[in-house]
Design an enzyme around this catalytic site. Structure first.
Site, mmCIF file in Angstrom:
data_model
loop_
_atom_site.group_PDB
_atom_site.id
_atom_site.type_symbol
_atom_site.label_atom_id
_atom_site.label_comp_id
_atom_site.label_asym_id
_atom_site.label_seq_id
_atom_site.Cartn_x
_atom_site.Cartn_y
_atom_site.Cartn_z
ATOM 1 N N GLU A 1 9.755 -3.968 10.195
ATOM 2 C CA GLU A 1 10.092 -2.661 9.603
ATOM 3 C C GLU A 1 10.518 -1.669 10.682
ATOM 4 O OE1 GLU A 1 7.181 -0.942 6.941
ATOM 5 O OE2 GLU A 1 8.298 0.943 6.813
ATOM 6 N N ASP B 1 0.839 -1.207 0.000
ATOM 7 C CA ASP B 1 0.000 0.000 0.000
ATOM 8 C C ASP B 1 0.873 1.257 0.000
ATOM 9 O OD1 ASP B 1 0.884 -0.094 2.596
ATOM 10 O OD2 ASP B 1 -1.097 0.071 3.529
ATOM 11 N N GLU C 1 -0.837 -5.282 8.719
ATOM 12 C CA GLU C 1 -0.025 -4.679 9.782
ATOM 13 C C GLU C 1 -0.692 -4.892 11.139
ATOM 14 O OE1 GLU C 1 0.509 -0.515 8.913
ATOM 15 O OE2 GLU C 1 1.262 -0.910 6.890
ATOM 16 N N ASP D 1 -1.110 -6.318 -0.244
ATOM 17 C CA ASP D 1 -1.239 -5.627 1.044
ATOM 18 C C ASP D 1 -2.709 -5.326 1.330
ATOM 19 O OD1 ASP D 1 0.337 -4.830 3.117
ATOM 20 O OD2 ASP D 1 1.201 -3.088 2.090
ATOM 21 N N LYS E 1 -0.881 -9.463 3.122
ATOM 22 C CA LYS E 1 -0.099 -8.950 4.255
ATOM 23 C C LYS E 1 -0.966 -7.957 5.026
ATOM 24 C CE LYS E 1 3.301 -5.732 3.839
ATOM 25 N NZ LYS E 1 2.743 -4.662 4.700
HETATM 26 O O1 KIV Z 1 3.557 -1.115 1.614
HETATM 27 C C1 KIV Z 1 4.736 -1.507 1.531
HETATM 28 O O2 KIV Z 1 5.431 -1.280 0.539
HETATM 29 C C2 KIV Z 1 5.283 -2.250 2.657
HETATM 30 C C3 KIV Z 1 6.752 -2.542 2.651
HETATM 31 C C4 KIV Z 1 7.528 -1.324 2.921
HETATM 32 C C5 KIV Z 1 7.103 -3.652 3.559
HETATM 33 O O3 KIV Z 1 4.584 -2.592 3.540
#
Ligand code: KIV
Length: 299
Positions: free
Chosen positions: A183, A45, A116, A84, A114
């Site tokens: 991160e 994202d 968070e 994401d 993915k």
């Molecule tokens: O959104 C993204 O690009 C990320 C990476 C920086 C791990 O989450």
């Protein structure tokens, strides 16, 4: 060429081999990165910042993520493609999270998602995994929480916060994550987390001891000369190279030297539509002229 799967990634960790992950947002970049041998392509994202020009990832929507995931999935042959989950696509309720994760696979064509967050998302992750969707976790500096963190600030420098992140990592592995992004955290914290888990960790601003590394492709290629955070290494002067090419194009257009004959097509028969104009010759078209891609214009 075998497609990289979540099982390949676990095997790479077990064999002590590093994992390379890069973000991608469209089919052309996906192809370059896939051909270069990247193991994982993350449709991050971060596109909200580097593609859309926002100052955070918060405005990115599910529909936009589906669109970019579909493009990247078309461009990747070998790499494992991760989509994401954008802000508010999984935080409000577990059923909504499962549905949105499913959209990234069904409509976007990715192979995993993915999200968070720490132990508080354990139930959400379990439900998504139960639906057959592999989940990559993301701890430390989590950009969707930029306002809670008070900016894009390194996390876990104090012992209490480091312990909390360490506990979250264990909770995410227990919840069924197949890998974790670490991160923006001290390298010794990332090293301890990596050593404690069976699943691979992929670091960005988290030091050398993670099982793999990820960079935003625009940073790796050096597209933004004004963005110079400590964790980024530019592997090319993309800005300089592309700007130089664009300047050369503009200069040739202004000088009337582009396009040359080699970039131009000819009529099948000599043409004289304007009275008094010189008839053009009509040589047989080359194979290239017959089949060259024209973005919708028939040749
Ligand atoms: O959104 C993204 O690009 C990320 C990476 C920086 C791990 O989450």
């Amino acid at each position: 060429m075998d497609k990289v799967t979540i099982h390949t990634l676990k095997r790479l960790k077990a064999a002590g081999q590093k994992i390379s992950m890069v973000t991608a947002y469209d089919a052309t970049f996906a192809r370059i990165l896939d051909d270069a041998g990247a193991d994982v392509l993350l449709v991050g994202d971060s596109l909200g910042m580097v593609v859309q020009g926002n100052d955070s990832t918060l405005p990115v929507t599910m529909d936009q993520m589906v669109y970019h995931c579909r493009a990247v999935s078309r461009g990747a042959k070998r790499a494992h493609v991760v989509g994401d989950m954008p802000f508010l696509s999984y935080q409000a309720s577990v059923p909504e999270a499962v549905k949105n994760a499913g959209r990234l696979l069904a409509e976007g064509g990715v192979s995993s998602v993915k999200l968070e967050g720490g132990a508080e998302f354990g139930d959400t992750i379990e439900a998504i995994v139960r639906a057959g969707i592999p989940v990559m976790g993301h701890l430390g500096l989590t950009p969707q929480s930029v306002h809670r963190m008070g900016g894009f600030v390194v996390q876990g420098r104090e012992e209490e916060q480091a312990r909390a992140i360490y506990r979250d990592a264990q909770a995410l592995e227990r919840a069924g994550c197949y890998a974790l992004v670490l991160e923006g955290m001290p390298k010794d914290l990332a090293r301890e987390i990596t050593a404690s888990l069976r699943i691979p960790t992929i670091g960005i601003g988290a030091g050398i001891d993670c099982d793999g590394q990820v960079l935003v492709c625009y940073d790796l290629f050096g597209f933004n000369p004004d963005f110079k955070p400590k964790f980024v290494k530019r592997f090319a002067d993309g800005y300089g190279t592309l700007r130089g090419a664009a300047e050369a194009f503009c200069a040739e257009v202004r000088a009337g030297t582009f396009p040359g004959d080699e970039h131009s097509f000819t009529s099948k028969t000599p043409l004289r539509l304007v009275p008094g104009s010189r008839p053009a010759s009509a040589p047989t078209p080359t194979d290239e002229e017959r089949t060259g891609p024209m973005y919708g214009v028939p040749v």
